[in-house]
Scaffold this active site. Structure first.
Site, short mmCIF file in Angstrom:
data_model
loop_
_atom_site.label_atom_id
_atom_site.label_comp_id
_atom_site.label_asym_id
_atom_site.label_seq_id
_atom_site.Cartn_x
_atom_site.Cartn_y
_atom_site.Cartn_z
CB SER A 63 -0.90 0.02 1.23
OG SER A 63 -1.79 -1.07 1.24
N1 SAH Z 1 -1.01 -4.32 3.89
C1 SAH Z 1 -0.46 -4.84 2.66
C2 SAH Z 1 -1.45 -4.62 1.53
C3 SAH Z 1 -1.35 -5.69 0.51
S1 SAH Z 1 -2.56 -5.58 -0.77
C4 SAH Z 1 0.86 -4.18 2.33
O1 SAH Z 1 1.02 -2.99 2.58
O2 SAH Z 1 1.73 -4.85 1.76
C5 SAH Z 1 -3.91 -6.49 -0.08
C6 SAH Z 1 -3.64 -7.90 0.36
O3 SAH Z 1 -4.89 -8.49 0.71
C7 SAH Z 1 -3.03 -8.81 -0.69
O4 SAH Z 1 -1.86 -9.38 -0.19
C8 SAH Z 1 -4.11 -9.86 -0.96
O5 SAH Z 1 -3.59 -11.13 -1.28
C9 SAH Z 1 -4.84 -9.85 0.37
N2 SAH Z 1 -6.20 -10.38 0.32
C10 SAH Z 1 -7.12 -10.26 -0.66
N3 SAH Z 1 -8.26 -10.88 -0.32
C11 SAH Z 1 -8.07 -11.41 0.91
C12 SAH Z 1 -8.88 -12.20 1.80
N4 SAH Z 1 -10.12 -12.56 1.49
N5 SAH Z 1 -8.34 -12.57 2.99
C13 SAH Z 1 -7.08 -12.21 3.34
N6 SAH Z 1 -6.26 -11.48 2.53
C14 SAH Z 1 -6.75 -11.10 1.33
#
Ligand code: SAH
Length: 213
Positions: free
Chosen positions: A64
């Site tokens: 993010s």
């Molecule tokens: N906080 C993270 C954001 C990653 S993007 C960072 O800053 O790196 C969002 C993440 O949510 C991805 O890794 C994706 O795989 C995860 N995601 C999507 N759907 C999900 C679900 N149903 N349960 C858990 N994680 C999920």
């Protein structure tokens, strides 16, 4: 890769940029100045780490934007010792920011590749969430509830019911709600049955995906 004075200098600038965009919470800005974001990304993209931008990581996901991480974290008003559920671990950067604030962090990721990679990374770096679970964030972690705070870091088409019910009374959830673009929603559980909702800014996240199984 290492963390150097040069990286620290860039983080100070990044924190100033975030403050100028309106997030002024001191503890949160301190976390931005402290957590070495470049180590959460592939080493070849080191130069991008301290720009205030989202960036691709593995499995078609993104780390993010730092402003977004700061904005969501500030809305939660984390106090040391708070029990926090994070949905969407991804690179682990947001997790590390929460850990810097001395939260007890429970975090869930549904992509196996990312889960494995970030799990190794946490061990190597000494980041210690209370639990790191490979699973579906729509369900939350009922066995660990209630949580003082819940943070969802992917765009949710709706607010999952299980997450509402896993909030402690007085607890807060920050969740971007919407399909293509999302509105940041802050939800506070006022009592067993009452939830207060407040809408914040517009964002664009990768989608919170539902389990196919
Ligand atoms: N906080 C993270 C954001 C990653 S993007 C960072 O800053 O790196 C969002 C993440 O949510 C991805 O890794 C994706 O795989 C995860 N995601 C999507 N759907 C999900 C679900 N149903 N349960 C858990 N994680 C999920």
């Amino acid at each position: 890769m290492r963390d150097t004075l040069k990286h620290r200098g860039k983080r100070n600038q990044l924190a100033d940029t975030i403050a100028s965009k309106g997030v002024t919470d001191k503890a949160v800005l301190d976390a931005i100045r402290s957590v070495p974001r470049h180590l959460f990304m592939d080493s070849s993209f080191e130069d991008h780490a301290y720009q205030d931008k989202a960036f691709p990581i593995a499995a078609e996901q993104t780390i993010s934007q730092p402003y977004t991480v700061a904005y969501q974290t500030a809305l939660l008003g984390i106090k040391p010792g708070d029990k926090v559920l994070e949905i969407g671990t991804g690179s682990g950067y947001q997790t590390a920011v929460l850990l810097h604030l001395k939260a007890r962090v429970y975090t869930v990721e549904r992509q196996l590749e990312l889960f494995k990679k970030t799990n190794l990374f946490f061990r190597r770096m000494g980041y210690r969430p209370k639990k790191f679970v490979f699973g579906d964030g729509y369900k939350g972690l009922p066995d660990e509830a209630p949580f003082d705070a819940i943070i969802v870091t992917a765009g949710a088409p709706w607010v999952p019911r299980p997450l509402m019910s896993q909030l402690a009374i007085g607890g807060r959830m920050v969740i971007p709600v919407g399909e293509e673009d999302q509105t940041m929603m802050l939800i506070r559980r006022a009592s067993e049955t009452e939830f207060e909702r407040q809408a914040g800014g517009a964002f664009r996240f990768v989608p919170l995906l539902e389990d196919k199984g």
